[in-house]
Design a protein around this motif. Structure first.
Motif, short mmCIF file in Angstrom:
data_model
loop_
_atom_site.label_atom_id
_atom_site.label_comp_id
_atom_site.label_asym_id
_atom_site.label_seq_id
_atom_site.Cartn_x
_atom_site.Cartn_y
_atom_site.Cartn_z
N VAL A 4 -5.32 5.21 -12.28
CA VAL A 4 -5.61 4.48 -11.05
C VAL A 4 -4.82 3.18 -11.04
CG1 VAL A 4 -7.94 5.41 -10.77
CG2 VAL A 4 -7.61 3.27 -12.01
N THR A 5 -4.74 2.57 -9.89
CA THR A 5 -4.14 1.25 -9.74
C THR A 5 -5.00 0.49 -8.74
OG1 THR A 5 -2.05 0.07 -9.41
CG2 THR A 5 -2.54 1.87 -7.87
N THR A 6 -4.67 -0.75 -8.50
CA THR A 6 -5.45 -1.55 -7.55
C THR A 6 -4.61 -1.89 -6.32
OG1 THR A 6 -4.81 -3.72 -8.42
CG2 THR A 6 -6.70 -2.61 -9.49
N TYR A 7 -5.30 -2.30 -5.28
CA TYR A 7 -4.61 -2.73 -4.07
C TYR A 7 -3.68 -3.90 -4.39
CZ TYR A 7 -8.03 0.13 -1.62
OH TYR A 7 -8.79 1.18 -1.19
N GLY A 8 -4.15 -4.81 -5.24
CA GLY A 8 -3.33 -5.95 -5.62
C GLY A 8 -2.10 -5.54 -6.41
N ASP A 9 -2.25 -4.55 -7.30
CA ASP A 9 -1.10 -4.06 -8.06
C ASP A 9 -0.05 -3.47 -7.13
OD1 ASP A 9 -2.40 -4.73 -10.45
OD2 ASP A 9 -3.07 -2.68 -10.83
N ASP A 19 -21.20 3.53 -13.77
CA ASP A 19 -21.84 2.36 -13.15
C ASP A 19 -21.06 1.89 -11.93
OD1 ASP A 19 -23.87 2.36 -15.11
OD2 ASP A 19 -22.59 1.20 -16.46
N GLY A 20 -20.48 2.85 -11.20
CA GLY A 20 -19.78 2.54 -9.97
C GLY A 20 -18.37 2.02 -10.14
N ARG A 21 -17.83 2.06 -11.37
CA ARG A 21 -16.50 1.49 -11.62
C ARG A 21 -15.64 2.41 -12.48
NH1 ARG A 21 -16.91 -4.09 -10.65
NH2 ARG A 21 -19.05 -4.81 -10.70
N VAL A 22 -14.35 2.27 -12.28
CA VAL A 22 -13.36 2.91 -13.14
C VAL A 22 -12.99 1.88 -14.21
CG1 VAL A 22 -11.01 3.80 -13.23
CG2 VAL A 22 -12.45 4.31 -11.26
N ARG A 53 -10.42 -1.10 -6.00
CA ARG A 53 -10.47 -2.56 -5.88
C ARG A 53 -10.21 -3.20 -7.23
NH1 ARG A 53 -16.10 -3.24 -2.91
NH2 ARG A 53 -15.22 -4.54 -1.27
N ALA A 54 -9.97 -4.50 -7.22
CA ALA A 54 -9.63 -5.24 -8.43
C ALA A 54 -10.71 -5.16 -9.51
CB ALA A 54 -9.33 -6.70 -8.10
N ASP A 55 -11.94 -4.91 -9.11
CA ASP A 55 -13.02 -4.80 -10.09
C ASP A 55 -13.26 -3.35 -10.53
OD1 ASP A 55 -14.26 -3.73 -7.85
OD2 ASP A 55 -15.93 -5.15 -7.84
N GLY A 56 -12.40 -2.44 -10.10
CA GLY A 56 -12.52 -1.04 -10.50
C GLY A 56 -13.42 -0.20 -9.62
N THR A 57 -13.96 -0.78 -8.56
CA THR A 57 -14.85 -0.02 -7.69
C THR A 57 -14.06 0.65 -6.57
OG1 THR A 57 -15.31 -1.97 -6.30
CG2 THR A 57 -16.84 -1.52 -8.11
N PRO A 58 -14.56 1.80 -6.12
CA PRO A 58 -13.90 2.47 -4.99
C PRO A 58 -14.24 1.76 -3.68
CG PRO A 58 -15.76 3.77 -5.79
CD PRO A 58 -15.63 2.59 -6.69
N ALA A 59 -13.49 2.08 -2.67
CA ALA A 59 -13.77 1.54 -1.33
C ALA A 59 -15.16 2.00 -0.90
CB ALA A 59 -12.72 2.02 -0.35
N LEU A 103 -15.58 4.99 1.39
CA LEU A 103 -14.97 6.23 0.90
C LEU A 103 -15.51 6.63 -0.47
CD1 LEU A 103 -11.31 5.33 1.85
CD2 LEU A 103 -12.77 6.97 3.02
N ARG A 104 -16.52 5.93 -0.94
CA ARG A 104 -17.00 6.07 -2.32
C ARG A 104 -17.20 7.52 -2.76
NH1 ARG A 104 -21.28 2.99 -2.09
NH2 ARG A 104 -20.08 1.17 -2.72
N ASP A 105 -17.95 8.30 -1.99
CA ASP A 105 -18.26 9.67 -2.41
C ASP A 105 -17.00 10.53 -2.51
OD1 ASP A 105 -20.92 8.97 -2.56
OD2 ASP A 105 -21.41 9.80 -0.60
N GLU A 106 -16.17 10.48 -1.48
CA GLU A 106 -14.95 11.29 -1.50
C GLU A 106 -14.00 10.81 -2.60
OE1 GLU A 106 -11.26 12.87 1.26
OE2 GLU A 106 -12.72 11.50 2.16
N GLN A 107 -13.86 9.50 -2.72
CA GLN A 107 -12.94 8.95 -3.71
C GLN A 107 -13.39 9.27 -5.13
OE1 GLN A 107 -12.17 4.74 -3.25
NE2 GLN A 107 -10.26 4.90 -4.38
N THR A 108 -14.66 9.08 -5.44
CA THR A 108 -15.12 9.37 -6.79
C THR A 108 -15.06 10.86 -7.09
OG1 THR A 108 -17.44 9.37 -6.09
CG2 THR A 108 -16.57 7.31 -6.98
N GLY A 109 -15.28 11.69 -6.08
CA GLY A 109 -15.16 13.14 -6.27
C GLY A 109 -13.74 13.55 -6.60
N ARG A 110 -12.79 13.01 -5.87
CA ARG A 110 -11.38 13.35 -6.13
C ARG A 110 -10.94 12.83 -7.49
NH1 ARG A 110 -7.48 13.70 -1.10
NH2 ARG A 110 -8.86 14.70 0.40
N LEU A 111 -11.37 11.63 -7.84
CA LEU A 111 -11.02 11.09 -9.15
C LEU A 111 -11.63 11.93 -10.26
CD1 LEU A 111 -11.34 7.25 -8.48
CD2 LEU A 111 -9.24 8.54 -8.90
#
Length: 96
Positions: free
Chosen positions: A21-26, A84-87, A58-64, A67-75
């Protein structure tokens, strides 16, 4: 919107390998911008099936949040654990 900058951002997201993964800031910094929000806007408005948007968190490792459910499923399909809600960015962050 600067279309050349937007395309650089999309290409960077395409370059993130499965299981990382990467972040929006990266993305913003690597493309030459200081705006993580712009990276999010580009992904929201311009991405297509070739852009693995779900590999950007996001910068703290959390999904948007919206989009949380879809994003965490794809990941999860790529082996990325969300605990705990973070990568764990220390282990899974992709940098150029």
């Amino acid at each position: 919107m600067d279309m050349a900058l937007a395309e650089r951002m999309l290409e960077l997201v395409r370059a993130v390998p499965p299981g990382r993964v990467t972040t929006y800031g990266d993305i913003a910094a690597a493309a030459g911008s200081r705006s993580p929000r712009l990276a999010g806007r580009v992904l929201a408005e311009m991405s297509d099936e070739s852009v693995p948007w779900y590999r950007v968190v996001r910068a703290d490792g959390t999904p948007a949040p919206h989009l949380r459910d879809e994003q965490t499923g794809r990941l999860a399909e790529e082996g990325v654990r969300v605990r705990d809600g973070r990568v764990d960015l220390r282990k899974l962050r992709w940098r150029w």
